[in-house]
Design a protein around this motif. Structure first.
Motif, PDB file in Angstrom:
ATOM      1  N   PRO A 110      32.608 -64.769 -10.328  1.00  0.00           N
ATOM      2  CA  PRO A 110      31.663 -65.386  -9.400  1.00  0.00           C
ATOM      3  C   PRO A 110      30.262 -64.817  -9.565  1.00  0.00           C
ATOM      4  CG  PRO A 110      33.445 -64.243  -8.221  1.00  0.00           C
ATOM      5  CD  PRO A 110      33.738 -64.117  -9.669  1.00  0.00           C
ATOM      6  N   GLY A 111      29.276 -65.682  -9.658  1.00  0.00           N
ATOM      7  CA  GLY A 111      27.894 -65.236  -9.824  1.00  0.00           C
ATOM      8  C   GLY A 111      27.434 -65.203 -11.268  1.00  0.00           C
ATOM      9  N   ALA A 112      28.394 -65.186 -12.216  1.00  0.00           N
ATOM     10  CA  ALA A 112      28.016 -65.059 -13.632  1.00  0.00           C
ATOM     11  C   ALA A 112      27.140 -66.217 -14.088  1.00  0.00           C
ATOM     12  CB  ALA A 112      29.271 -64.972 -14.499  1.00  0.00           C
ATOM     13  N   GLY A 113      27.382 -67.404 -13.530  1.00  0.00           N
ATOM     14  CA  GLY A 113      26.633 -68.578 -13.955  1.00  0.00           C
ATOM     15  C   GLY A 113      25.167 -68.543 -13.563  1.00  0.00           C
ATOM     16  N   ARG A 114      24.788 -67.597 -12.714  1.00  0.00           N
ATOM     17  CA  ARG A 114      23.371 -67.491 -12.332  1.00  0.00           C
ATOM     18  C   ARG A 114      22.530 -66.801 -13.404  1.00  0.00           C
ATOM     19  NH1 ARG A 114      25.129 -65.119  -7.249  1.00  0.00           N
ATOM     20  NH2 ARG A 114      25.671 -66.799  -5.828  1.00  0.00           N
ATOM     21  N   ILE A 115      23.209 -66.168 -14.343  1.00  0.00           N
ATOM     22  CA  ILE A 115      22.461 -65.439 -15.372  1.00  0.00           C
ATOM     23  C   ILE A 115      21.880 -66.429 -16.378  1.00  0.00           C
ATOM     24  CG2 ILE A 115      22.729 -63.820 -17.304  1.00  0.00           C
ATOM     25  CD1 ILE A 115      24.833 -62.355 -15.594  1.00  0.00           C
ATOM     26  N   ARG A 116      20.587 -66.304 -16.648  1.00  0.00           N
ATOM     27  CA  ARG A 116      19.931 -67.222 -17.571  1.00  0.00           C
ATOM     28  C   ARG A 116      20.095 -66.721 -19.009  1.00  0.00           C
ATOM     29  NH1 ARG A 116      14.077 -67.844 -15.875  1.00  0.00           N
ATOM     30  NH2 ARG A 116      14.200 -65.599 -15.524  1.00  0.00           N
ATOM     31  N   PRO A 117      20.045 -67.649 -19.978  1.00  0.00           N
ATOM     32  CA  PRO A 117      20.298 -67.263 -21.384  1.00  0.00           C
ATOM     33  C   PRO A 117      19.370 -66.161 -21.889  1.00  0.00           C
ATOM     34  CG  PRO A 117      20.299 -69.648 -21.167  1.00  0.00           C
ATOM     35  CD  PRO A 117      19.865 -69.103 -19.824  1.00  0.00           C
ATOM     36  N   LEU A 134      18.992 -58.381 -12.860  1.00  0.00           N
ATOM     37  CA  LEU A 134      20.387 -58.057 -12.533  1.00  0.00           C
ATOM     38  C   LEU A 134      20.510 -57.351 -11.174  1.00  0.00           C
ATOM     39  CD1 LEU A 134      22.099 -56.997 -15.888  1.00  0.00           C
ATOM     40  CD2 LEU A 134      21.933 -59.237 -14.809  1.00  0.00           C
ATOM     41  N   HIS A 135      19.451 -56.686 -10.761  1.00  0.00           N
ATOM     42  CA  HIS A 135      19.477 -55.994  -9.466  1.00  0.00           C
ATOM     43  C   HIS A 135      19.740 -56.997  -8.336  1.00  0.00           C
ATOM     44  CE1 HIS A 135      18.408 -52.866  -6.541  1.00  0.00           C
ATOM     45  NE2 HIS A 135      17.716 -53.790  -5.905  1.00  0.00           N
ATOM     46  N   GLY A 136      18.910 -58.033  -8.289  1.00  0.00           N
ATOM     47  CA  GLY A 136      19.066 -59.061  -7.259  1.00  0.00           C
ATOM     48  C   GLY A 136      20.369 -59.820  -7.409  1.00  0.00           C
ATOM     49  N   LEU A 137      20.760 -60.038  -8.654  1.00  0.00           N
ATOM     50  CA  LEU A 137      22.003 -60.775  -8.904  1.00  0.00           C
ATOM     51  C   LEU A 137      23.207 -60.065  -8.285  1.00  0.00           C
ATOM     52  CD1 LEU A 137      23.267 -63.176 -10.903  1.00  0.00           C
ATOM     53  CD2 LEU A 137      24.223 -61.113 -11.928  1.00  0.00           C
ATOM     54  N   VAL A 138      23.275 -58.741  -8.479  1.00  0.00           N
ATOM     55  CA  VAL A 138      24.392 -57.964  -7.927  1.00  0.00           C
ATOM     56  C   VAL A 138      24.381 -58.051  -6.406  1.00  0.00           C
ATOM     57  CG1 VAL A 138      25.330 -55.628  -7.601  1.00  0.00           C
ATOM     58  CG2 VAL A 138      24.653 -56.400  -9.893  1.00  0.00           C
ATOM     59  N   LEU A 139      23.204 -57.838  -5.800  1.00  0.00           N
ATOM     60  CA  LEU A 139      23.116 -57.863  -4.339  1.00  0.00           C
ATOM     61  C   LEU A 139      23.483 -59.227  -3.774  1.00  0.00           C
ATOM     62  CD1 LEU A 139      19.814 -55.838  -3.822  1.00  0.00           C
ATOM     63  CD2 LEU A 139      22.134 -55.088  -3.264  1.00  0.00           C
ATOM     64  N   GLU A 140      22.931 -60.262  -4.406  1.00  0.00           N
ATOM     65  CA  GLU A 140      23.158 -61.632  -3.950  1.00  0.00           C
ATOM     66  C   GLU A 140      24.638 -61.981  -4.087  1.00  0.00           C
ATOM     67  OE1 GLU A 140      21.498 -66.012  -5.253  1.00  0.00           O
ATOM     68  OE2 GLU A 140      20.480 -64.236  -5.997  1.00  0.00           O
ATOM     69  N   THR A 141      25.213 -61.630  -5.217  1.00  0.00           N
ATOM     70  CA  THR A 141      26.619 -61.968  -5.456  1.00  0.00           C
ATOM     71  C   THR A 141      27.520 -61.229  -4.495  1.00  0.00           C
ATOM     72  OG1 THR A 141      26.069 -62.315  -7.777  1.00  0.00           O
ATOM     73  CG2 THR A 141      28.393 -62.086  -7.259  1.00  0.00           C
ATOM     74  N   MET A 142      27.145 -60.005  -4.110  1.00  0.00           N
ATOM     75  CA  MET A 142      27.960 -59.240  -3.167  1.00  0.00           C
ATOM     76  C   MET A 142      27.602 -59.573  -1.719  1.00  0.00           C
ATOM     77  SD  MET A 142      28.466 -55.505  -4.975  1.00  0.00           S
ATOM     78  CE  MET A 142      29.967 -55.084  -4.056  1.00  0.00           C
ATOM     79  N   GLY A 143      26.626 -60.444  -1.530  1.00  0.00           N
ATOM     80  CA  GLY A 143      26.270 -60.858  -0.173  1.00  0.00           C
ATOM     81  C   GLY A 143      25.556 -59.765   0.610  1.00  0.00           C
ATOM     82  N   VAL A 144      24.806 -58.912  -0.101  1.00  0.00           N
ATOM     83  CA  VAL A 144      24.048 -57.844   0.568  1.00  0.00           C
ATOM     84  C   VAL A 144      22.564 -58.229   0.520  1.00  0.00           C
ATOM     85  CG1 VAL A 144      23.408 -55.413   0.495  1.00  0.00           C
ATOM     86  CG2 VAL A 144      25.757 -56.099  -0.044  1.00  0.00           C
ATOM     87  N   GLY A 145      21.944 -58.341   1.683  1.00  0.00           N
ATOM     88  CA  GLY A 145      20.564 -58.846   1.765  1.00  0.00           C
ATOM     89  C   GLY A 145      19.540 -57.857   1.301  1.00  0.00           C
TER      90      GLY A 145
END
Ligand code: ZN
Length: 468
Positions: free
Chosen positions: A443-450, A457-468
């Protein structure tokens, strides 16, 4: 709904809702918070891994075990949805990052100067992931083959003007209440090497955490609360090729995959989910040292840890797995059409230790070509030609000096001699500016751009874990 409308919605909805990351099993998982959200994140870093290192380990495994590496198998997997990208790892001070700035870009979400840990210009401190996640009730684990306060784990956890401040970094692990730590001791966790004599193992144990120091102890502790501190070597964990061929080390020191397995077992019971960083930290050291067997077997040990992470994800689909490296190093690889593969791999498979531990340290001072040949054969089961032994003897008595300054250290000259033997060579002894391989699944992997900027990646981890 008409079929055409359904198809239209089916194609548009995921993008509109930002749900590019739907992964296998996600919909069926009762614990997934919502689509594209992960309960757990496993972030695996092979430190200093050039593309050639990834290729070399994969080709070797295909020859030796008739299977691809776990990393490359992800790209061949038709079931699993996998995101593959290149990442720009530039730091605040250079196109060529060091591990502190690289890890800070992920850990703190900002590009800082090389050597710093989440401290920007003017001394501004960027709050690292470990602090944010612990405050939000998530567990945080750090597993590494370097000493625990080394740059990569520290970049996820600490703020320091210099990556060398081991005592300060260890104190911040404690203050920020990191849940689980497995790796080498280093100056931060050794009371005798700290000015204040602070004993973190004792503090940890007094607070009800467990402390383990051997492989046997670790493997016996699969069950239990997450709070676990493992210190398995005075500094870094030995190179895997040395560990594998030394019965004492093999008994005393766990592999990276074993540490990862126990970490996941202990963290998986955590109510709010967890973030686990796993670092193959000595791939970088092997590349700096142009040490072929050290590089190969540490990269394979890292790859085994990827296998453990993917196994865990099969059982816990609400887990995002990210696999990457912080920068290239020395860009090694086979060169020339004379390389047959099997012929080289056969010789490499018999090498019984790292060049660093068995040759480089020994080479200082005058050594005859005969002694050098004998040493390679006896210590490593690796035969080198008389010509190549002559080159090393000339270097040892200071009669030979490579033109490229960075290739003048003993380890690099040994690397060049080994290149004569195997057509496996190195472009230098330092980090490289290459864009790096970035792979994710879950889950969340598809948000990564080519093509990804390291700080994303910092925001991606937080967003994917649902931490604001
Ligand atoms: Zn390095």
């Amino acid at each position: 709904m008409r079929r055409r409308e359904f198809l239209k919605l089916g194609a548009a909805a995921p993008a509109a809702l930002g749900l590019g990351g739907l992964a296998r099993g996600e919909e069926s998982s009762p614990s997934a918070r919502s689509a594209g959200q992960a309960r757990n994140v496993i972030f695996l870093v092979s430190d200093g891994m050039s593309q050639g290192t990834l290729t070399f380990a994969d080709q070797y495994l295909r020859w030796r075990d008739q299977r691809p590496s776990h990393w490359m198998a992800l790209y061949e997997d038709r079931e699993r949805r996998v995101t593959r990208a290149l990442m720009d790892m530039s730091s605040g001070s250079s196109m060529v990052t060091d591990s502190a700035a690289a890890s800070s870009s992920w850990g703190g979400g900002h590009r800082v100067d090389n050597g710093r840990l989440n401290v920007g210009h003017g001394g501004v401190e960027h709050e690292p992931l470990a602090a944010k996640l612990r405050a939000a009730g998530r567990a945080v684990g750090l597993v590494t083959t370097t000493s625990l306060t080394d740059a990569t784990p520290a970049g996820f956890t600490a703020n320091a003007r210099s990556r060398r401040e081991d005592a300060l970094i260890a104190d911040q692990y404690l203050e920020r209440d990191v849940t689980l730590l497995l790796g080498g001791t280093g100056a931060g966790f050794d009371p005798e090497r700290r000015e204040d004599g602070r004993d973190h193992s004792k503090i940890w144990a007094d607070a009800g955490g467990e402390v383990v120091r051997t492989r046997e102890d670790l493997l016996a502790r699969e069950d239990g609360p997450a709070k676990l501190l493992g210190l398995f070597a005075p500094d870094h964990i030995p190179y895997e090729v040395d560990r594998l061929h030394d019965p004492d080390l093999r008994r005393e020191v766990p592999s990276l995959a074993e540490m990862t397995r126990i970490a996941l077992a202990r963290l998986s019971g955590q109510e709010g989910g967890f973030f686990l960083m796993v670092e193959g930290g000595r791939v970088d050291h092997a590349a700096h040292a142009n040490d072929l067997p050290a590089l190969l077997f540490d990269q394979i040990a890292f790859d085994d840890a990827i296998g453990v992470a993917l196994d865990f994800q099969n059982r816990h689909p609400d887990t995002l797995v990210i696999v990457t490296t912080d920068h290239g190093n020395a860009n090694p690889g086979f060169q020339s059409g004379d390389v047959h593969g099997a012929r080289q791999f056969e010789r490499i498979s018999r090498i019984r230790g790292s060049f660093t531990e068995h040759i480089t340290r020994w080479l200082g001072g005058n050594r005859s070509a005969g002694e050098i040949r004998e040493r390679f054969a006896d210590a490593l089961d690796f035969e080198i030609s008389g010509d190549n032994a002559e080159l090393l003897a000339a270097f040892a008595r200071r009669d030979y000096r490579p033109a490229y300054r960075r290739m003048r250290r003993a380890s690099a000259v040994i690397g060049q001699v080994v290149a004569n033997e195997l057509d496996f060579s190195w472009i230098g002894t330092a980090h490289s500016a290459d864009y790096v391989e970035l792979t994710a699944t879950g889950p969340g992997a598809g948000r990564i751009r080519p093509f990804t900027r390291n700080t994303e990646l910092h925001g991606l981890v937080l967003e994917t874990m649902g931490v604001g």
